[in-house]
Design an enzyme around this catalytic site. Structure first.
Site, mmCIF file in Angstrom:
data_model
loop_
_atom_site.group_PDB
_atom_site.id
_atom_site.type_symbol
_atom_site.label_atom_id
_atom_site.label_comp_id
_atom_site.label_asym_id
_atom_site.label_seq_id
_atom_site.Cartn_x
_atom_site.Cartn_y
_atom_site.Cartn_z
ATOM 1 N N HIS A 106 6.861 -13.578 -0.297
ATOM 2 C CA HIS A 106 5.765 -14.275 0.383
ATOM 3 C C HIS A 106 5.225 -13.505 1.591
ATOM 4 O O HIS A 106 5.990 -12.939 2.359
ATOM 5 C CB HIS A 106 6.211 -15.652 0.922
ATOM 6 C CG HIS A 106 7.403 -16.235 0.259
ATOM 7 N ND1 HIS A 106 7.315 -17.211 -0.702
ATOM 8 C CD2 HIS A 106 8.716 -15.971 0.412
ATOM 9 C CE1 HIS A 106 8.537 -17.539 -1.108
ATOM 10 N NE2 HIS A 106 9.405 -16.806 -0.450
ATOM 11 N N LYS A 165 0.840 -1.201 0.000
ATOM 12 C CA LYS A 165 0.000 0.000 0.000
ATOM 13 C C LYS A 165 0.873 1.249 0.000
ATOM 14 O O LYS A 165 1.802 1.345 0.794
ATOM 15 C CB LYS A 165 -0.887 0.013 1.246
ATOM 16 C CG LYS A 165 -1.929 1.088 1.235
ATOM 17 C CD LYS A 165 -2.221 1.663 2.611
ATOM 18 C CE LYS A 165 -1.329 2.836 2.920
ATOM 19 N NZ LYS A 165 -1.598 3.508 4.177
#
Ligand code: UD1
Ligand code: CA
Length: 438
Positions: free
Chosen positions: A349, A337
Site C-alpha cells: 500500500h 520507478k
C-alpha cells in the site's frame, strides 16, 4: 526474386493540423511509419526505399539507427506533386531478373497484413505485370475506383476525375500495388499531370500498362486492412481497430482481458498465459508480463518487466526499467520507478520506491518512501532480503539496509543498517489535558 519496396511518406498531412509530420503520429504508442516498416521487414526486401518530405529529412538518421539492419534508403520529394511523382523521386530502383517486383505502399496505412502483401507480390510475379490491392467498402467515399473488363483491371479513376457513373463503381483502390520493376521504370516517364489536381497520379500507370498490352489484375482484401490516416479521427479509428486486434491476439494466447473497451495496449505489449487484466489498465511502451499475473484496475505500466505469479494494483504506477521478480505483490497506490524488486516481496500500500533494489521476501510497510532525490542527484536505496520496513518510514538515499533487519514504523532513516538489526526512533508521547476541557 529481387524485391524492392517503396513506402510513400512525403504527403503533407494537412488535415492532421499538426506541427508533427503525419507519419510520426502514433498508433498504440508507435509511429505510423514504423508500423509499416516493421511489416515490410518481414518480407526481407532487397531494396528498401522511403520517399520523404523535407520536414522528415532531419529524422532519417534516427530512423536508420532504429532499423540499422535494414539498409533503408531515403529519397526526398521536395514538392508534393502526387503519388506518381513521389515514386519517380526514388533513385535506387533496380532489378536483376525480368520478373523482379516492386511493392509500393503508403506510410499512413498501418493495418495491412503481411500475408496480404505476400499474396499481392506473388500474384504480380506469377500472373501479371501490375497487381493492385483493391477493397470494397460499404461507403466508397472518395477512393479511386477500379474499372474492370473481363475480370482484368482496365483503369483506376481518381475520385476527382470520376463521372457520376464512375462513382457508382464499388471496387476501390487501396493505393498499394505490386509491379514488375523493369516495366515500372519503362513507364514511369509516361505519367503526366493533365488532370484537375495537376498531380502525377501513380494510378494512371494502370491505363498506361493496359494500352501497352501489359496485364493488370487486382487482389482484394478486407477494407479494414486498407484504412489510412488522413485526420485525427482516422487516427483514433485505426487505433481502436489496432486495440481490438491486440485484444484478440492476447486472448488467443490465453490472456483474460476482463473489459477490452477500457484497456489500452501498446504495439509491443506482451502478456503471458493465464494472466488477467482487469478493467481500466494502461500499458505504455515496453511492458512484458509473465504467466499468471493479475494486473488490477487503474494501473499504469510503462517500461517494466513483471515475472510470473505477481499481483499488481489496483492503482499501481510502475515505470522506467523496473524489474519485478515472481510471486511479488505490488498493491494499491504504489509507485515504482527504476527499481529491481526480487521474488516474494510485498509492497502492498501507498509507497514510492524509486532507484531502489529490494531483495527476496522483504515486506515494505504502507507509506514507505525512498527519498531518492536530494535536490541535485538521484540516489540509490538498497534493501536486503527478509527485511521488514515499518509503515510510514522515510529512507533517505543513498542508503543500504542489510538483510534480516527491521525498521520501526515512522522512522526517518539516514544511515545504513547492518544485517540482523532492528532500528526505530524513540520518541516520547507527550500527554496533556486539553485547556478547553477544563
Ligand atoms: C490514393 C490513390 C487512390 C486511393 C487512395 C487510397 C493516387 C493518385 N490515388 O489517393 O486511388 O483510393 O490513395 O487511400 O495514388 N504522397 C507522397 N507524395 C505526394 C503525394 C502523396 O509521398 O506527392 C504519399 C502520402 O504521404 C500518402 C500516400 O502517398 O502516404 C497517399 O497520398 P494521398 O494524397 O493520401 O492519396 P489519396 O488522395 O488518398
Ligand atoms: Ca489518403
Amino acid at each position: 526474386m529481387f524485391l524492392s519496396v517503396i513506402i510513400l511518406a512525403a504527403g503533407k498531412g494537412t488535415r492532421m493540423n499538426s506541427s508533427k509530420p503525419k507519419v510520426f503520429h502514433e498508433i498504440a504508442n508507435y509511429p505510423l511509419l514504423y508500423h509499416v516498416v516493421d511489416s515490410i521487414k518481414q518480407l526481407k526486401p532487397n531494396s528498401f526505399n522511403i520517399v520523404i518530405s523535407n520536414e522528415i529529412a532531419e529524422k532519417t538518421k534516427e530512423i536508420s539507427k532504429l532499423y540499422k539492419d535494414q539498409n533503408l534508403k531515403f529519397s526526398v520529394q521536395k514538392k508534393q506533386l502526387g503519388t506518381g511523382h513521389a515514386v519517380k523521386c526514388v533513385k535506387d530502383l533496380r532489378y536483376v531478373n525480368i520478373n523482379d517486383v516492386t511493392l509500393i505502399l503508403f506510410a499512413d496505412t498501418p493495418l495491412i497484413k503481411i500475408n496480404t502483401l505476400k499474396k499481392l507480390v506473388l500474384k504480380c510475379k506469377n500472373k501479371a505485370d501490375l497487381t493492385i490491392l483493391a477493397m470494397q467498402p460499404e461507403d466508397p467515399k472518395n477512393y479511386g475506383r477500379v474499372m474492370l473488363k473481363k475480370g482484368m483491371v482496365e483503369k483506376i479513376v481518381e475520385f476527382s476525375e470520376a463521372t457520376p457513373e464512375d462513382k457508382k463503381i464499388s471496387l476501390c483502390n487501396s493505393g498499394v500495388m505490386a509491379v514488375k520493376t523493369k516495366l515500372l521504370l519503362d513507364f514511369l516517364t509516361h505519367l503526366n499531370s493533365n488532370n484537375s489536381k495537376k498531380e502525377f497520379f501513380l494510378t494512371d500507370l494502370v491505363d498506361i500498362f493496359v494500352k501497352n498490352k501489359k496485364t493488370v489484375v487486382y487482389h482484394k482484401c478486407d477494407y479494414e486492412e486498407t484504412l489510412g490516416v488522413n485526420d485525427r479521427e482516422d487516427l483514433h479509428h485505426i487505433n481502436n481497430i489496432f486495440q481490438k486486434l491486440k485484444y484478440q491476439n492476447l486472448s488467443k494466447n490465453g490472456v483474460s482481458i476482463l473489459d477490452k473497451n477500457s484497456v489500452y495496449f501498446s504495439y509491443d505489449t506482451k502478456i503471458g498465459k493465464d494472466s488477467v487484466v482487469y478493467p481500466n489498465v494502461y500499458f505504455g511502451k515496453n511492458v512484458k508480463i509473465g504467466k499468471n499475473v493479475k494486473v488490477k484496475s487503474f494501473s499504469n505500466l510503462e517500461d517494466v518487466y513483471i515475472a510470473e505469479n505477481c499481483e499488481i494494483g489496483p492503482f499501481a504506477r510502475i515505470r522506467n526499467h523496473t524489474n519485478i521478480e515472481k510471486d511479488t505483490r505490488i498493491g494499491n497506490f504504489v509507485e515504482l520507478k527504476k527499481s529491481k524488486i526480487s521474488q516474494n516481496v510485498k509492497i502492498s500500500h501507498l509507497s514510492y520506491i524509486g532507484d531502489a533494489s529490494i531483495d527476496l521476501n522483504t515486506n515494505i510497510g504502507a507509506g514507505t518512501i525512498t527519498c531518492n532525490y536530494d535536490g541535485k542527484n538521484k540516489n540509490k536505496t538498497e534493501i536486503g532480503e527478509n527485511c521488514f520496513i515499518g509503515s510510514n518510514s522515510s529512507l533517505i538515499a543513498p542508503i543500504k539496509i542489510k538483510k534480516n533487519s527491521i525498521v520501526g514504523a515512522g522512522t526517518v532513516l539516514k544511515n545504513d543498517v547492518s544485517r540482523n538489526t532492528t532500528v526505530f526512533r524513540k520518541s516520547t508521547l507527550v500527554k496533556k489535558k486539553n485547556m478547553k476541557s477544563k
